[in-house]
Every structure is written in structure tokens, then in C-alpha cells.
Design an enzyme around this catalytic site. Structure first.
Site, PDB file in Angstrom:
ATOM      1  N   TYR A  74       0.843  -1.297   0.025  1.00 41.83           N
ATOM      2  CA  TYR A  74       0.068  -0.131   0.004  1.00 41.83           C
ATOM      3  C   TYR A  74       0.900   1.287  -0.009  1.00 41.83           C
ATOM      4  CZ  TYR A  74      -4.207  -2.611   1.142  1.00 41.83           C
ATOM      5  OH  TYR A  74      -5.271  -3.615   1.363  1.00 41.83           O
ATOM      6  N   TYR A  81      -0.778 -10.087   0.640  1.00 39.88           N
ATOM      7  CA  TYR A  81       0.319  -9.719   1.403  1.00 39.88           C
ATOM      8  C   TYR A  81       0.450 -10.331   2.923  1.00 39.88           C
ATOM      9  CZ  TYR A  81      -3.352  -6.391   3.104  1.00 39.88           C
ATOM     10  OH  TYR A  81      -4.611  -5.958   3.766  1.00 39.88           O
ATOM     11  N   ARG A 136      -3.459 -12.051   3.638  1.00 42.68           N
ATOM     12  CA  ARG A 136      -4.434 -11.658   2.989  1.00 42.68           C
ATOM     13  C   ARG A 136      -4.773 -12.002   1.379  1.00 42.68           C
ATOM     14  NH1 ARG A 136      -8.373  -7.420   4.310  1.00 42.68           N
ATOM     15  NH2 ARG A 136      -9.471  -9.499   3.657  1.00 42.68           N
ATOM     16  N   HIS A 168      -7.866  -8.083  -2.703  1.00 48.07           N
ATOM     17  CA  HIS A 168      -8.963  -7.338  -2.411  1.00 48.07           C
ATOM     18  C   HIS A 168      -8.707  -5.782  -2.778  1.00 48.07           C
ATOM     19  CE1 HIS A 168      -6.506  -7.076   1.239  1.00 48.07           C
ATOM     20  NE2 HIS A 168      -7.211  -5.909   1.668  1.00 48.07           N
ATOM     21  N   HIS A 221     -10.295  -2.195  -1.338  1.00 45.80           N
ATOM     22  CA  HIS A 221     -11.353  -1.443  -0.462  1.00 45.80           C
ATOM     23  C   HIS A 221     -12.244  -0.423  -0.875  1.00 45.80           C
ATOM     24  CE1 HIS A 221      -8.746  -2.736   3.237  1.00 45.80           C
ATOM     25  NE2 HIS A 221      -7.823  -3.047   2.158  1.00 45.80           N
TER      26      HIS A 221
END
Length: 218
Positions: free
Chosen positions: A99, A138, A146, A149, A151
């Protein structure tokens, strides 16, 4: 960049011919979309670009790394009626699973050619569209990774603000994801999207998926 401009002209936000393609009524889901955690990595950088194309950034000749997908959807109420003017924010990791956030401990590299965040508004038929890439998985803890995905945060006066996450059908990490498993079977079904190959655009192969979002009306 002409390729980027052409895509933005073809988004649902611009009411283009591509975006105007009809969506099948049987795909509509009127059960409220399940809320999920926002997570710790809502963008904390100076957001200079937030349009519907995360694959190309202004002034950069190279595209983001990763598998390209086009995500379409409808924001609707529990009566399956489209919601016009809803603000749709979305953010995600890049192809390495990193991120763009100062607190992300993942040692993977950032992608300087990826946008990471978009802020859209639904059209008169509740539609939105974005071009992005499948984010990388990650590690969340030592024993939990995870799955890919995206958000989402959707807001509009008269509706409960919704924060949720969208997943990619068939990914092997979905079954073991603690956040996804906390949802009921029907809730999980509504946030997992099946992306299917479609025609290439200017030589760029991509997949297309449909994510309908149902809001609770106040």
C-alpha cells in the site's frame, strides 16, 4: 497520454458508449452489502489523481505492473433501485501487495506508475467503472496472508455510509481469510467477483467483472 484519455472517455462516469452497455437484471443483489473493516491503510499521501484509471498516471509513459481488470458496478438501494450521485472511494495495494501508506510494514516495493486510489460518483443509473490491476496478496500476521482485495467506501446523504472489501473469485487465499470468513455465505457471495477475459483494448489484455453494491437507506 492518448490511451489514458480514451479510457476515461469510455467510463460509466462519462456516460460513454462502453459504459452504457446494459447490465443483466439477474445479477442485481438487493441484500445489503456486508460492511467490512476499513483496514489500516486508507491513503495518507497527498492525493493528486483520483480518476477512474489507476493503470496509467498523468505524465507517465509506463503503465502499472500487474494484471489489468475493468470493474463495473451499480450502487443501489434495498429495493434494487439505482442510487445516483453516490460517492465511491476505492483504494488497494499494487501488484506487489504494497500500500502507498507510511505505516505499511510490507517490505515489497511500491509501483510509481500505479494510482492506488480513486474517487468516483455514480451516474443517473447508479453506475460506476474503474480500470485497475489485481492487487498482490500480503502477510497480515505470521500465519495469515490476505488475498487480493479492493477497499470501498460509499457515501451519500440519506444512506448509511458503507465501508467494505471486494475479492477475486477463485483465489486460493480466499478460503482462509479471517475477514472474509467472518461473513455469512450469502454475504461472501456478494463481495466475491468473477472476472472474465474480454476483448483486448489497444493491445492490453484485461478481464472484466461486475460488483453491485446495496446500501441501507435511512
Amino acid at each position: 497520454m492518448k490511451e489514458r484519455r480514451d479510457f476515461l472517455k469510455k467510463t460509466l462516469i462519462g456516460a460513454s458508449a462502453l459504459a452504457a452497455a446494459p447490465l443483466k437484471a439477474q445479477n442485481l443483489v438487493c441484500e445489503p452489502t456486508a460492511p467490512q473493516t476499513e483496514g489500516p491503510f486508507f491513503p495518507d499521501f497527498d492525493i493528486k489523481e483520483s480518476d477512474a484509471d489507476l493503470v496509467f498516471m498523468k505524465g507517465r509513459p509506463q503503465r502499472a505492473k500487474g494484471e489489468i481488470v475493468i470493474l463495473r458496478g451499480i450502487v443501489q438501494n434495498q429495493m434494487c433501485k439505482p442510487v445516483e450521485g453516490a460517492i465511491v472511494e476505492l483504494w488497494q495495494a499494487c501488484a506487489t501487495g504494497k500500500y502507498n501508506h507510511r505505516s505499511d510494514p510490507n517490505p515489497a516495493k511500491l509501483d510509481p506508475n500505479f494510482q492506488y486510489y480513486a474517487k468516483l460518483r455514480t451516474d443517473s443509473k447508479g453506475r460506476f467503472q474503474v480500470r485497475t490491476i489485481i492487487p498482490g496478496a500480503y502477510p497480515a500476521t505470521n500465519d495469515w496472508s490476505r488475498p487480493p482485495h479492493i477497499h470501498f467506501k460509499i457515501s451519500l446523504r440519506g444512506f448509511e455510509e458503507l465501508t467494505t472489501q471486494m475479492y477475486f473469485k477463485g483465489h486460493p487465499l480466499n478460503k482462509g481469510d479471517r475477514i472474509l470468513r467472518s461473513l455469512s455465505p450469502s454475504e461472501r457471495k456478494n463481495v466475491i467477483v468473477d472476472f472474465k477475459p474480454t476483448k483486448s483494448y489497444r493491445g492490453l489484455e484485461h478481464k472484466k467483472g461486475l460488483f453491485n453494491i446495496t446500501l441501507n437507506q435511512l
